[in-house]
Design an enzyme around this catalytic site. Sequence first.
Site, PDB file in Angstrom:
ATOM      1  N   ASP A 195      -8.552   4.540  -2.187  1.00  0.00           N
ATOM      2  CA  ASP A 195      -7.849   3.459  -2.086  1.00  0.00           C
ATOM      3  C   ASP A 195      -7.311   3.191  -3.105  1.00  0.00           C
ATOM      4  O   ASP A 195      -8.253   1.814  -4.037  1.00  0.00           O
ATOM      5  CB  ASP A 195      -8.463   3.038  -0.669  1.00  0.00           C
ATOM      6  CG  ASP A 195      -7.293   2.000   0.320  1.00  0.00           C
ATOM      7  OD1 ASP A 195      -6.438   1.577  -1.339  1.00  0.00           O
ATOM      8  OD2 ASP A 195      -7.363   1.647   0.813  1.00  0.00           O
ATOM      9  N   HIS A 246      -1.635   1.606   7.214  1.00  0.00           N
ATOM     10  CA  HIS A 246      -2.222   1.908   6.031  1.00  0.00           C
ATOM     11  C   HIS A 246      -1.673   3.256   5.982  1.00  0.00           C
ATOM     12  O   HIS A 246      -1.575   3.859   6.181  1.00  0.00           O
ATOM     13  CB  HIS A 246      -3.399   0.737   5.622  1.00  0.00           C
ATOM     14  CG  HIS A 246      -4.095   0.876   4.597  1.00  0.00           C
ATOM     15  ND1 HIS A 246      -3.295   0.510   3.488  1.00  0.00           N
ATOM     16  CD2 HIS A 246      -5.302   0.999   4.079  1.00  0.00           C
ATOM     17  CE1 HIS A 246      -3.871   0.422   2.358  1.00  0.00           C
ATOM     18  NE2 HIS A 246      -4.973   0.550   2.445  1.00  0.00           N
ATOM     19  N   CYS A 300       1.092  -0.812   0.167  1.00  0.00           N
ATOM     20  CA  CYS A 300      -0.019  -0.157   0.356  1.00  0.00           C
ATOM     21  C   CYS A 300       1.028   1.322  -0.092  1.00  0.00           C
ATOM     22  O   CYS A 300       0.127   2.411  -0.726  1.00  0.00           O
ATOM     23  CB  CYS A 300      -0.734   0.143   0.983  1.00  0.00           C
ATOM     24  SG  CYS A 300      -0.364  -0.561   2.196  1.00  0.00           S
TER      25      CYS A 300
END
Length: 442
Positions: free
Chosen positions: A280, A263, A236
């Site tokens: 995202d 994250h 990520c």
Amino acid sequence: MEHSHAASRAADADVDKLAQDMTERFRQVLSTKRMTELTSRSVHSRSSSPAPRDYGTPQPPPVQNAPPSYSSLRNIPLIPQAPADPRSIRFKNMLTSLSSLPLRWENPGLLDEALRVVPLEQIYNEAEEESQILQAEAESLGAGKKAAWGYQDCVVRALLRWFKRSFFTWVNNPPCHMCYSPTLAVGMSPPLPDEQARGANQVELYKCSDPRCGQYERFPRYNDAFVLLQTRKGRCGEWANCFSMLCRAVGSRVRWVWNAEDHVWTEVYSLHRKRWVHVDACEEAWDKPKLYTEGWGKKLSYCIAFSVDGAMDVTRRYVRTPPKYAQERNRAPEAVLLHIMNEIRATRRANMAKQEKFRLEGEDMREGTELRGYVISSIAHEVARISADDIVSGRFNHPRTDPDAPKALEGRTSGNSAWIRARGEGGRGTPNQQDPHNQHPR
Ligand SMILES: [Zn+2]
């Protein structure tokens, strides 16, 4: 026949030429527009900005007992307080260092270069089509109805689809480059000169699981978004960094959101909706702020958004039901976090024109109202779930199950199942083993 074939070939060639011209022209327009924005900005912000001065405002006495866990999410007004204890100072240093990441995208030349890897024509066609559909939908609902998203939002949505489906690859353990067998993690390795030159300070080392091969595989963790355009892979951290930069390249205002539970993601500013929108890239998720809590079943403590013009604690956008999904916030007293946010904001805006500062302050205030609204509606929602019978019978501590709650909740889609389980991000129905001491690298 011959003649018409030739004619249609010529027509095709014309269309191709036209499409090419359009793309090129578009690139130029975009590039000029961005260049103007950036140069006007960089004149100010590039020069090393002085730290905001403390004008000797009397400080409130240190808070002896830090407010318990998520009290900050309950809209209690606070007076900012400078960090004094070592823990708070560490938190401040960490946030200050994280806050500089979006500044690294503000390079007009590199942003132009970046657009060369993006199939702009496809993205703009998709965006055009989608925004027309949304417009038609809105009109069919009656006069004066506004489309769900504007054209620029649709551009980012198309970029998101392309990025996730055709461009970037997720990496857990990289496969062996010799025999493509799975590999096993064996630890970290110092970067090689070329890896270091491209900005990797950490390199994960993997060994091929086939004993006949036994090759080592290196996974350098690059944090330069422009290098990531070439490597096109990562977890990520790499996804959010590279994707956010590309949002910037197509002309959106962008934020990089850091979450303390390991994250990171993106927010883009929707001019059409006049608010920041959660994006995202790893999950191809657009405006799904409840994904991490209600979807993955995670508890979150801090979600902090950084942009070229400031910093904002946006936790309340992502944690809508604090009793259920708020993780304890213990890295610094809330008044200190507020001080840190103000300080980063002041640094970023130090050399801005008064008018621009004023505009951003207005925007901060509107966002503050939006974030407080989430807490209020969550409380109202809890109250609404208590029935009169429950109150009479004293059962109101156990509200009925919520009929409007999302049914099948989505677990995480990026990463393999063992990795997702280990991180406790599988969503409902998956045993979650969230362990703050066993955090995988982003
Ligand atoms: Zn191998």
